[in-house]
Write a protein that holds these residues in place. Structure first.
Motif, PDB file in Angstrom:
ATOM      1  N   THR A 194     -11.977   5.937   1.583  1.00  0.00           N
ATOM      2  CA  THR A 194     -10.821   5.122   1.193  1.00  0.00           C
ATOM      3  C   THR A 194      -9.711   5.210   2.234  1.00  0.00           C
ATOM      4  O   THR A 194      -8.949   4.274   2.407  1.00  0.00           O
ATOM      5  CB  THR A 194     -10.240   5.571  -0.156  1.00  0.00           C
ATOM      6  N   LEU A 227      -6.064  14.055   2.566  1.00  0.00           N
ATOM      7  CA  LEU A 227      -7.025  13.141   3.192  1.00  0.00           C
ATOM      8  C   LEU A 227      -6.301  12.115   4.045  1.00  0.00           C
ATOM      9  O   LEU A 227      -6.700  11.836   5.181  1.00  0.00           O
ATOM     10  CB  LEU A 227      -7.845  12.436   2.112  1.00  0.00           C
ATOM     11  N   ASP A 228      -5.222  11.586   3.499  1.00  0.00           N
ATOM     12  CA  ASP A 228      -4.438  10.631   4.276  1.00  0.00           C
ATOM     13  C   ASP A 228      -3.945  11.273   5.551  1.00  0.00           C
ATOM     14  O   ASP A 228      -3.957  10.668   6.621  1.00  0.00           O
ATOM     15  CB  ASP A 228      -3.229  10.141   3.465  1.00  0.00           C
ATOM     16  N   GLN A 231      -6.888   2.482   4.516  1.00  0.00           N
ATOM     17  CA  GLN A 231      -5.476   2.629   4.216  1.00  0.00           C
ATOM     18  C   GLN A 231      -4.671   1.931   5.295  1.00  0.00           C
ATOM     19  O   GLN A 231      -4.641   2.381   6.431  1.00  0.00           O
ATOM     20  CB  GLN A 231      -5.159   4.126   4.228  1.00  0.00           C
ATOM     21  N   SER A 232      -4.026   0.846   4.929  1.00  0.00           N
ATOM     22  CA  SER A 232      -3.363   0.132   6.018  1.00  0.00           C
ATOM     23  C   SER A 232      -1.995   0.697   6.319  1.00  0.00           C
ATOM     24  O   SER A 232      -1.296   1.190   5.454  1.00  0.00           O
ATOM     25  CB  SER A 232      -3.265  -1.354   5.727  1.00  0.00           C
ATOM     26  N   TYR A 279     -18.680   1.803  -0.996  1.00  0.00           N
ATOM     27  CA  TYR A 279     -17.255   1.526  -1.118  1.00  0.00           C
ATOM     28  C   TYR A 279     -16.716   0.960   0.187  1.00  0.00           C
ATOM     29  O   TYR A 279     -15.936   0.002   0.197  1.00  0.00           O
ATOM     30  CB  TYR A 279     -16.494   2.789  -1.502  1.00  0.00           C
ATOM     31  N   SER A 316       0.837  -1.193   0.000  1.00  0.00           N
ATOM     32  CA  SER A 316       0.000   0.000   0.000  1.00  0.00           C
ATOM     33  C   SER A 316       0.875   1.246   0.000  1.00  0.00           C
ATOM     34  O   SER A 316       0.577   2.245  -0.652  1.00  0.00           O
ATOM     35  CB  SER A 316      -0.950  -0.050   1.192  1.00  0.00           C
ATOM     36  N   LEU A 317       1.976   1.165   0.711  1.00  0.00           N
ATOM     37  CA  LEU A 317       2.936   2.268   0.678  1.00  0.00           C
ATOM     38  C   LEU A 317       3.532   2.421  -0.709  1.00  0.00           C
ATOM     39  O   LEU A 317       3.624   3.521  -1.242  1.00  0.00           O
ATOM     40  CB  LEU A 317       4.074   2.005   1.655  1.00  0.00           C
ATOM     41  N   THR A 320      -8.844   7.664  -4.384  1.00  0.00           N
ATOM     42  CA  THR A 320     -10.165   8.126  -3.953  1.00  0.00           C
ATOM     43  C   THR A 320     -11.117   8.312  -5.126  1.00  0.00           C
ATOM     44  O   THR A 320     -12.309   8.377  -4.935  1.00  0.00           O
ATOM     45  CB  THR A 320     -10.029   9.464  -3.234  1.00  0.00           C
ATOM     46  N   ASP A 366     -10.417  16.298  -2.567  1.00  0.00           N
ATOM     47  CA  ASP A 366     -10.053  14.967  -3.052  1.00  0.00           C
ATOM     48  C   ASP A 366      -8.550  14.799  -3.141  1.00  0.00           C
ATOM     49  O   ASP A 366      -8.054  13.907  -3.814  1.00  0.00           O
ATOM     50  CB  ASP A 366     -10.704  14.689  -4.406  1.00  0.00           C
ATOM     51  N   ARG A 418     -14.440   6.563  -6.044  1.00  0.00           N
ATOM     52  CA  ARG A 418     -15.741   6.982  -5.546  1.00  0.00           C
ATOM     53  C   ARG A 418     -16.531   7.696  -6.618  1.00  0.00           C
ATOM     54  O   ARG A 418     -17.706   7.490  -6.793  1.00  0.00           O
ATOM     55  CB  ARG A 418     -15.590   7.904  -4.345  1.00  0.00           C
ATOM     56  N   VAL A 456       4.250   7.341   9.298  1.00  0.00           N
ATOM     57  CA  VAL A 456       4.355   6.070   8.568  1.00  0.00           C
ATOM     58  C   VAL A 456       4.147   6.242   7.085  1.00  0.00           C
ATOM     59  O   VAL A 456       4.801   5.606   6.271  1.00  0.00           O
ATOM     60  CB  VAL A 456       3.299   5.077   9.062  1.00  0.00           C
ATOM     61  N   MET A 457       3.207   7.062   6.757  1.00  0.00           N
ATOM     62  CA  MET A 457       2.867   7.144   5.342  1.00  0.00           C
ATOM     63  C   MET A 457       4.024   7.720   4.548  1.00  0.00           C
ATOM     64  O   MET A 457       4.083   7.572   3.356  1.00  0.00           O
ATOM     65  CB  MET A 457       1.651   8.043   5.142  1.00  0.00           C
ATOM     66  N   ASN A 458       4.905   8.401   5.213  1.00  0.00           N
ATOM     67  CA  ASN A 458       5.921   9.082   4.444  1.00  0.00           C
ATOM     68  C   ASN A 458       7.323   8.557   4.669  1.00  0.00           C
ATOM     69  O   ASN A 458       8.224   8.884   3.921  1.00  0.00           O
ATOM     70  CB  ASN A 458       5.874  10.571   4.738  1.00  0.00           C
ATOM     71  N   SER A 459       7.490   7.797   5.689  1.00  0.00           N
ATOM     72  CA  SER A 459       8.818   7.226   5.851  1.00  0.00           C
ATOM     73  C   SER A 459       8.986   6.184   4.758  1.00  0.00           C
ATOM     74  O   SER A 459       8.025   5.537   4.346  1.00  0.00           O
ATOM     75  CB  SER A 459       8.948   6.577   7.218  1.00  0.00           C
ATOM     76  N   GLU A 487      -5.328  13.424  -2.199  1.00  0.00           N
ATOM     77  CA  GLU A 487      -5.017  12.206  -1.458  1.00  0.00           C
ATOM     78  C   GLU A 487      -4.110  12.432  -0.252  1.00  0.00           C
ATOM     79  O   GLU A 487      -4.430  11.991   0.854  1.00  0.00           O
ATOM     80  CB  GLU A 487      -4.371  11.175  -2.406  1.00  0.00           C
ATOM     81  N   ARG A 535     -16.852  11.983   0.430  1.00  0.00           N
ATOM     82  CA  ARG A 535     -16.929  10.637  -0.136  1.00  0.00           C
ATOM     83  C   ARG A 535     -15.562   9.984  -0.208  1.00  0.00           C
ATOM     84  O   ARG A 535     -15.417   8.779  -0.043  1.00  0.00           O
ATOM     85  CB  ARG A 535     -17.488  10.708  -1.550  1.00  0.00           C
ATOM     86  N   ASN A 536     -14.583  10.800  -0.469  1.00  0.00           N
ATOM     87  CA  ASN A 536     -13.249  10.237  -0.687  1.00  0.00           C
ATOM     88  C   ASN A 536     -12.585   9.752   0.586  1.00  0.00           C
ATOM     89  O   ASN A 536     -11.646   8.964   0.545  1.00  0.00           O
ATOM     90  CB  ASN A 536     -12.345  11.288  -1.336  1.00  0.00           C
TER      91      ASN A 536
END
Lengths: 957, 689
Positions: free
Chosen positions: B314, B241-242, B318-319, B406, A496-497, A560, B236, A563, B350-353, B238, B310-311
């Motif tokens: 997702t 939102l993340d 996100q794991s 979704y 996912s990353l 996203t 929207d 959607r 985490v998302m960015n490392s 990403e 709506r977005n």
């Protein structure tokens, strides 16, 4: 040889006569030239040079005896040794030569070549016409460095057109060196050769120009040093060469014949110790379709890495050329070079050859020659296109002394010609016309060596390398986790990353078409079964495109967006929105058997109380936001009765009709994922993807292996593919499924998964059935067509793999390594133990191949027709394979060079392999042999032992 | 925080301080409130003022103490002060900017506290003057925006957010805060987004930014067009939102972690408490110890994101690996003094490392899992108002999620299996352990587990009817999706069935008590209709044919409950009264259940009689069930698979109004600017300049 000449149409002859223009830049020396007739192998280079020059004036007449065996080598020895070296180091036409040369050219080679040049010059001074000398200044205008013929002679042609239209005659002479050395050609082929003189394939030689050239005296005529093999000219009857041509060796004729394919080229390349032949074949490679050469790339590169200098020099130009043209090829080459160099001792010089080239490729120096701005689809395609007449036509023009641009010159940007996709022998019309413009551009650039590319592509290889690197990194990290479940979960989050930062221009190297990877549906990935490594399978969404390098990168669609793509209301599948009416319709409406009136009392009252017109009832279905309260209103209509039995039956039917799925097992997460039919998976993933609506959307999958050496797998793939094509050619309906292997280093790589297939182990564990029962469950009963088809597939694949297992001595055949696909084929995977190696050498698996009674049961028992069919197929397959043994053995043999792979352990690997083809046996004897092998395998106790051993040690059923 | 207290505090402080003399800044404040125009006598007055360390308390108290006449007298000077504050924000001198920001805070707060009853216009007039207000606020917002988005000091950004939070929460009811009208016009939304999308900013300021956003979205939500609602709903981007998801996720994780720590702390004492409480219904004492203050602000933010955007759905899936390290200020408490600004450790984002930390014990998680765990903790105890609200909000969020196609898709995704360790209320009749072995399953199983858990643990006198309704509706929505998409979930439906039957039983036995407060028929109808879903549509979503048999078995086994329910609803519906209508609906909905009972019971009895068995085993009953389907006729009921979609207005409006009010109070309490220790700021800026 005269008959050959006769074959040439007058027009051609004329063209040929007029063609000298081709040579100017380049002398046609080459392995081929003098040799054929003549010189024993020992001919020294000096001698040869003499020959060359002589040839221009005097007929070639050296000893016609021509050793029959030495044949191939006999010829060119000298000339080529000089010339060949000459041709090896490719130089950039437009790039700053200083940059490249250091990397490309072995100084030693260069020095020697230089020496050769000097000598040739001396000789030339004596013999050659003055024109020769005139050429020198011209030549010097070229940026120094070796040049591909394609670009080079084009450039030169142009130059000459403009500046020295006079030196024709000399060129003509030069041009006519005979590239032919043959003597060992089989008779049968000769006719063909004669009948079809082939002009094109040979114009592939490389011109080499060393940097030293600049330092040499002006008088020095360079051309002789350059080697080009241009066979057609050999047949100019009017020329002095005609005589020499007559003495073309059989070998050359073979080389020029239609039958001469990549496999043979590789074989001769490997066997010939004669640099001339090697160089010739090295050049000849240019004329084969890319994909055919690609198949033998491992052999080619292994030879490059492990064999002698001359071999390296012969192969290198081709590799470099291809690298320039294709990112994918570059990376693949780099990976293979790395993998095949890994067995060597670090300090060896040879080692450095492989690694040097690898470094060069990875340094991204090997860019297309100029910008590839002009790389249009027309430039890229048609590898097989050989338009000789164009060339001749072009020459003709030159001859008539038109200095200007070609009359029909298209206005094509100069750099279009330089697009990486060009190949010398592919001169299509457009090529020819481009030549002129190239000349112009050359002139411009000659004055200022630094060519403005106007094109900067900073990262050609980086994105893909990063992509692969991160995939491998994931594999490494996964291996440290203890349980399958943790591995899978980690895999999903890692992917996912990765998905988040997917580089722009990446592809999956196992795919058969050009594409860009757009998304990794991370939740679909699973870890495969392996004891201590963590191979995993990923699914990758790609968009197919014309050309990976030229096509624009698809726009990134954020996750996203899904959607907006699918509104919540449209989401319901058609079949799914079953309204009450439909539903009632689908059930048989049954009378109310239940005599318990009380249960219905209230309803009946309700019915009586409220009576509404019929029309009203139907509308109720269309009310989308129906509150639960609405039940009261619906009572108004005629109640619909359904039988509980129907619901129950429906449930069982639905469950039965859904394709059998495997239970989710945390210890074997891949079973479910692999069992799901591919089409289903594709549909499902497509639905969930923001890219799914795009027409070129495709789903690919790949197994990423980290920590495993796939070189043996690659070897097995090659052998399997070769056998597959042999059987196809011989029309033996054996079925095998070679799966693509991508070696990325000596301990990592990728595998193309076999679709719709699960391992026998998984089948047994999940279904708890015997193989036969599983077949019956999956395909239907004995007499159904589906079962019979599946059974036939099973037999054909079994026979195929039995042979493979025997020939390659594939071991470690437990049920986890045998797949069963949805059509009933079995597919053997994991060729980690082949030829001379077996797992821990325990001496298990002594039988020729694995044939269990379960297999026999599926085939219908020992007495069944299918079992006989199985044996017959094996016999036919063995006979067919035997016929083409060389093709198979050669693949293995070349890979043995310098390899420390366990499969080459010992000294008898190749001998034993050959023995297994039983060349000496008659067909009857072969039949007996097959019977014996089948019999032995079936009764083999070791097979059972091994299965038991696997069950106890690894839990593989 | 009454004025008196504050003053007292102030006095005590000044008296105890070493300086007996008034600070210079205080003198200057006095000048503002006394003189005509302080700049007249001292042209550099304003410059000097902002160089002084702000005395917030004094300034606020001073403002509060002004009464009507004085206000008018000093209005010009206050306007002038405000004006100069705004002007100073644009200056380069960072100390001055800091002081100006703090002064502004004091101004907003002081003026509001004084004029709680006053209309918004008066306040605006007093602070800025009507004619200038628009311009001043525009300047202010622009300055704040550029400070937030600029490369400037972290502390300054933090202070800007504090100022905004302060401004947003000065009134109890956010919608009465008229000044926010200018914040609507001069949107700060983009700045908030930028903070959320940037890694380092998100680490330090994400929490405040998200809370601020949640509050701004609730300004006059139902009355006017709130640009923040519009913008949030169409966002929207990403990364942003993340980022938002991460901030919410980290806050909730932190809560879960604190709870777990406390739980472990209390584990020893817990059993003793438990044993001492034998016979007592109330285990609240024990729970109280476990309670960690819930964080409604962040939950509200999550709700708004899920509900409006709506977005964002997702992002829920996100794991990322579970983060246990406290990285951001997660509860309002942690925004309090003790955290020196600028010393917050850099967030391990985490998302960015580039690489995930490699720890085999690290479970993979996602926002939804974190949220489910959080919900399971919050739902354990719904006795106090806050927790009840939190639990309600959790259920509302779950409702929104269950309605989203979704979200349903990934909830049911067979490839996304997770172990979700929900917290279970310690109950006497069950063991607490044996949770660690939850298998890895699709996420929807965790949601269903949570719902079942709620159902079985909240049957109490103080019946949370509203929560039960939501809970059953969530289940219904999930089943509707499964039916629609023919997803056969391998879930132990039996647990759900028995929980639902027990619920009916509870309703029946407490009929009189409950009827006094609630419409129990509505809930009963929902429950019975869930059974109807299984009975009539079971073929489309049940995992095995046996499960259908088991359903019948369960119904037949518990037939007494249904019989009693039928009697009850029949009784009520025949009487005239307010419940006649709803009760009769339940009567109708029971048709099939009763048909089943009446069909199979005699069959089972006769089977027992024929075979001379007194007690049939489960297998025997199932056998009888299986062999007697064909003679049973069911009535197809309409609309079972349809539901009312969630809508915030008008039903939930009151709830959210109250919720926002309580959040505002909480945030106001915790945003204390005095806490920004000047020392830290000075240190930081001295190195800069």
């Amino acid at each position: 040889m005269t008959d050959m000449e006769v074959e040439i149409s007058p027009a051609q002859i004329e063209a040929l006569q007029l063609s000298p223009s081709l040579s100017p830049a380049s002398t046609f020396s080459c392995p081929s030239s003098p040799g054929s007739s003549s010189s024993s192998c020992s001919d020294c280079s000096l001698h040869c040079h003499n020959h060359q020059h002589d040839s221009s004036s005097s007929p070639r007449s050296s000893s016609p005896s021509g050793c029959s065996s030495g044949c191939s080598s006999g010829c060119s020895s000298g000339s080529s040794s000089g010339g060949m070296r000459g041709c090896s180091p490719p130089l950039d036409l437009c790039e700053d030569p200083a940059v490249n040369l250091d990397l490309v050219i072995d100084p030693e080679v260069a020095l020697k070549a230089c020496h050769d040049v000097l000598q040739k010059v001396k000789l030339l001074k004596v013999d050659e016409e003055p024109e020769m000398l005139e050429k020198c200044p011209l030549r010097r205008q070229l940026p120094n460095g070796t040049i591909y013929l394609e670009s080079c002679d084009a450039a030169l042609i142009k130059e000459e057109e403009q500046d020295v239209p006079s030196d024709l005659s000399q060129q003509t002479k030069l041009a006519c060196q005979q590239p032919c050395n043959k003597s060992s050609i089989e008779e049968e082929e000769e006719d063909e050769v004669c009948a079809l003189p082939r002009h094109t394939p040979c114009d592939t030689g490389l011109i080499k120009e060393e940097e030293e050239d600049d330092d040499e005296e002006k008088e020095k005529p360079h051309p002789p040093r350059q080697t080009t093999r241009r066979c057609p000219h050999a047949r100019q009857p009017s020329n002095d060469q005609s005589l020499a041509a007559a003495k073309q060796s059989l070998l050359l004729r073979l080389f020029e014949s239609k039958l001469f394919d990549v496999s043979m080229a590789i074989s001769y390349l490997y066997k010939s110790k004669e640099p001339g032949v090697q160089a010739y074949i090295g050049n000849r490679l240019f004329s084969f379709p890319d994909d055919e050469v690609d198949f033998h790339l491992p052999q080619l590169l292994n030879m490059y890495v492990h064999m002698d200098e001359d071999m390296g020099d012969a192969i290198r130009p081709y590799v470099v050329h291809r690298c320039r043209r294709s990112i994918a090829f570059s990376l693949q080459t780099a990976w293979l070079l790395g993998a095949y160099s890994s067995d060597m001792h670090i300090s060896t010089q040879r080692h450095s050859r492989g690694t040097k080239l690898r470094k060069l490729i990875l340094s991204d120096e090997l860019k297309p020659h100029a910008a590839c701005k002009g790389a249009s689809p027309t430039d890229t395609g048609c590898p097989g296109l050989r338009d000789c007449t164009r060339i001749h036509h072009h020459h003709h023009q030159r001859h008539t002394g038109e200095p200007g641009p070609v009359p029909d010159g298209h206005t094509v940007p100069a750099d279009a010609f330089l697009s990486p996709s060009k190949r010398t022998h592919q001169r299509s019309k457009s090529d020819a016309t481009h030549c002129t413009s190239l000349g112009a551009s050359l002139k411009r650039t000659a004055s200022s060596p630094k060519v403005e590319c106007g094109y900067d592509e900073p990262l050609r290889l980086t994105p893909q390398r990063e992509f692969i690197k991160s995939l491998m990194g994931i594999g490494k990290r996964l291996a440290t986790l203890p349980t399958k479940e943790q591995k899978t979960q980690r895999l999903i989050s890692e992917l996912s990353l990765l998905n988040h930062k997917l580089p722009d221009r990446v592809w999956l190297p196992t795919a058969a078409f050009d594409h860009h990877v757009v998304r990794v549906p991370h939740t679909q990935a699973v870890v495969l079964n392996s004891k201590d490594k963590a191979p995993y399978i990923i699914y990758v969404e790609v968009l197919e495109c014309e050309s990976f390098e030229a096509s624009g990168v698809p726009v990134r669609i954020p996750e996203t967006r899904i959607r907006s793509a699918r509104s919540a209301d449209n989401l319901l599948p058609e079949s799914v929105a079953i309204t009450a009416e439909h539903r009632a319709g689908s059930f048989s409406t049954v009378p109310n058997y239940d005599n318990d009136d009380e249960a219905w009392a209230v309803d009946d009252i309700g019915e009586l109380q409220v009576e509404l017109p019929e029309g009203h009832t139907s509308s109720s279905d269309n009310i989308s936001q129906f509150s639960v309260d609405s039940i009261t209103s619906t009572e108004s209509k005629e109640p619909i009765f359904i039988a509980a039995g129907d619901i129950r039956r429906r449930l069982s039917e639905n469950l039965a009709h859904t394709p059998t799925t495997f239970r989710r097992d945390p210890e074997d997460p891949s079973a479910v994922a692999l069992k799901e039919p591919w089409e289903e998976k594709v549909r499902r993933i497509r639905e969930g993807s923001p890219y799914g609506h795009l027409p070129y959307w495709r789903l690919l999958s790949v197994i990423v292996k980290c920590g495993d050496d796939l070189r043996q797998e690659l070897l097995a793939f090659q052998v399997l593919s070769q056998l597959q094509s042999i059987w196809e050619q011989e029309r033996v309906p054996l079925w095998i499924k070679p799966y693509k292997i991508l070696v990325m280093s000596s301990d990592s790589g990728m595998i193309e998964p076999v679709l719709n297939a699960v391992s026998l182990h998984q089948v047994r564990k999940q279904s708890q059935l015997t193989l036969l029962d599983y077949f019956l469950q999956e395909h239907g009963s004995y007499t159904t067509e589906a079962f019979l088809t599946a059974q036939r597939n099973f037999v054909q694949s079994c026979a195929g793999y039995s042979l493979i297992c025997y020939l390659l001595q594939v071991k470690d055949r437990h049920n986890g390594n045998i797949l069963l696909d949805s059509e009933g084929h079995i597919i053997h995977i994991d060729f980690g133990f082949i030829l001379s190696s077996s797992p821990r050498n325990l001496g298990f698996e002594t039988s020729a191949f694995k044939l269990t009674s379960e297999f026999v049961d599926v085939m219908g028992g020992l007495d069944g027709d299918m079992f006989n069919y199985y044996k017959m197929l094996m016999l036919q397959g063995l006979i067919a394979a035997r016929k083409h043994m060389e093709k198979v053995v050669q693949i293995v043999e070349i890979m043995q060079q310098g390899s420390h792979l366990p499969c080459f352990h010992g000294s008898s690997t190749i001998r034993s392999l050959k023995e297994r083809f039983h060349m000496s046996l008659t067909e009857e004897q072969l039949q007996v042999l097959v019977e014996q092998m089948v019999d032995g395998s079936m009764r083999s106790i070791t097979t059972k032992l091994y299965d038991g051993f696997q069950y106890f040690t690894n839990g593989i059923m | 925080m009454s004025q008196l207290e504050k003053k007292a505090g102030l006095l005590r402080r000044t008296s105890s301080s070493k300086k007996p003399l008034k600070e210079k800044v205080v003198l200057m404040y006095d000048e503002i409130f006394v003189k005509d125009d302080p700049a007249k006598t001292n042209p550099r007055f304003w410059d000097e003022l902002f160089l002084m360390k702000v005395n917030l308390e004094y300034l606020e108290t001073k403002l509060e103490s002004l009464d009507g006449d004085e206000v008018m007298k000093t209005k010009d000077n206050v306007n002038s002060l405000f004006h100069h504050c705004v002007q100073t924000l644009a200056e380069e001198h960072q100390i001055k900017v800091v002081n100006a920001l703090q002064t502004l805070c004091a101004l907003f707060r002081g003026v509001h506290q004084k004029n709680k009853s006053a209309s918004g216009f008066d306040i605006i007039n007093m602070l800025m003057g009507f004619d200038k207000a628009e311009l001043r606020m525009k300047d202010l917002m622009e300055s704040l925006d550029s400070l937030l988005c600029g490369e400037g000091s972290e502390s300054l950004k933090a202070l800007c957010l504090k100022l905004l939070l302060c401004l947003v929460t000065v009134t109890d009811n956010i919608s009465q805060n008229t000044i926010l009208e200018y914040v609507m016009i001069n949107s700060i939304f983009e700045a908030i987004l930028q903070i959320l999308s940037d890694v380092s900013n998100r680490g330090r300021h994400g929490y405040d930014a998200v809370v601020l956003l949640a509050l701004l979205v609730n300004y006059r939500k139902y009355e006017s067009v709130n640009p923040y609602i519009v913008k949030l709903s169409i966002m929207d981007d990403e990364p942003t939102l993340d980022g938002m998801g991460l901030v919410v996720g980290q806050a909730l994780t932190e809560y879960n972690r604190q709870y777990k720590d406390k739980e472990e702390e209390n584990l020893g004492g817990f059993f003793s408490t438990l044993t001492s409480m034998v016979g007592s219904m109330f285990i609240a004492d024990a729970d109280e110890k476990l309670s960690v203050q819930t964080n409604e602000a962040i939950l509200l933010a999550l709700y708004e994101a899920v509900h409006l955007n709506r977005n964002f759905i997702t992002v829920l899936a996100q794991s990322h690996p579970e983060i246990d390290i406290p990285t951001t200020p997660t509860t309002p408490i942690s925004t309090t003094p003790t955290t020196p600004l600028g010393t917050t450790p850099p967030s391990t984002d985490v998302m960015n490392s580039s690489e995930l930390p490699l720890d085999p014990n690290l479970q993979t998680s996602n926002l939804l899992i974190t949220f489910l765990k959080y919900s399971s903790i919050v739902m354990q105890d719904t006795k106090d108002e806050h927790r009840l609200n939190s639990a309600r909000l959790c259920l509302i969020i779950l409702t929104c999620i269950a309605e989203d196609q979704y979200a349903d898709a990934f909830l049911h995704d067979d490839n996304m299996n997770f172990r979700v360790n929900l917290h279970r209320m310690p109950m006497r009749h069950r063991k607490k352990a044996a949770e660690k072995n939850v298998p890895s399953r699709p996420l929807v199983c965790a949601v269903l587990d949570l719902m079942v858990e709620f159902i079985v643990t909240h049957m109490m006198k103080d019946f949370p009817m509203d929560l039960y309704m939501r809970c059953v509706q969530v289940i219904h929505k999930l089943i509707c999706y499964q039916k629609k998409c023919r997803i056969r979930l391998h879930y132990t439906w039996r647990e759900l069935w028995s929980a639902l039957i027990n619920l009916l039983k509870f309703l029946l036995s407490n009929e009189t008590v409950l009827l006094a407060k609630h419409n129990i028929f509505h809930l009963a109808l929902l429950v019975v209709n869930l059974f109807n879903m299984f009975i009539t549509y079971g073929d489309t979503f049940l995992p095995t044919s046996n499960s259908y048999d088991e359903l019948y078995y369960e119904i037949v086994r518990m037939h007494q409950v249904f019989d009693n329910l039928y009697c009850m609803v029949l009784r009520v519906s025949t009487n005239a009264g307010q419940w006649k209508e709803p009760a009769s609906k339940v009567t109708h909905s029971l048709v099939n259940v009763r048909a089943i009972i009446n069909h199979f019971n005699p069959k089972i009895e006769s089977y027992a009689a024929v075979n001379h068995i007194s007690q049939l085993s489960e297998d025997q009953v199932l056998e009888v069930v299986r062999s007697n389907y064909d003679t049973l006729t069911l009535k197809l009921q309409d609309g079972l698979d349809q539901y009312e979609r969630y809508s915030e207005q008008p039903k939930e409006a009151a709830f959210f109004k109250d919720l926002v009010r309580s959040i505002s109070l909480n945030v106001r309490k915790n945003v204390s600017l005095t806490t920004l220790s000047q020392d830290v700021l000075l240190k930081e800026f001295s190195t800069i300049s």
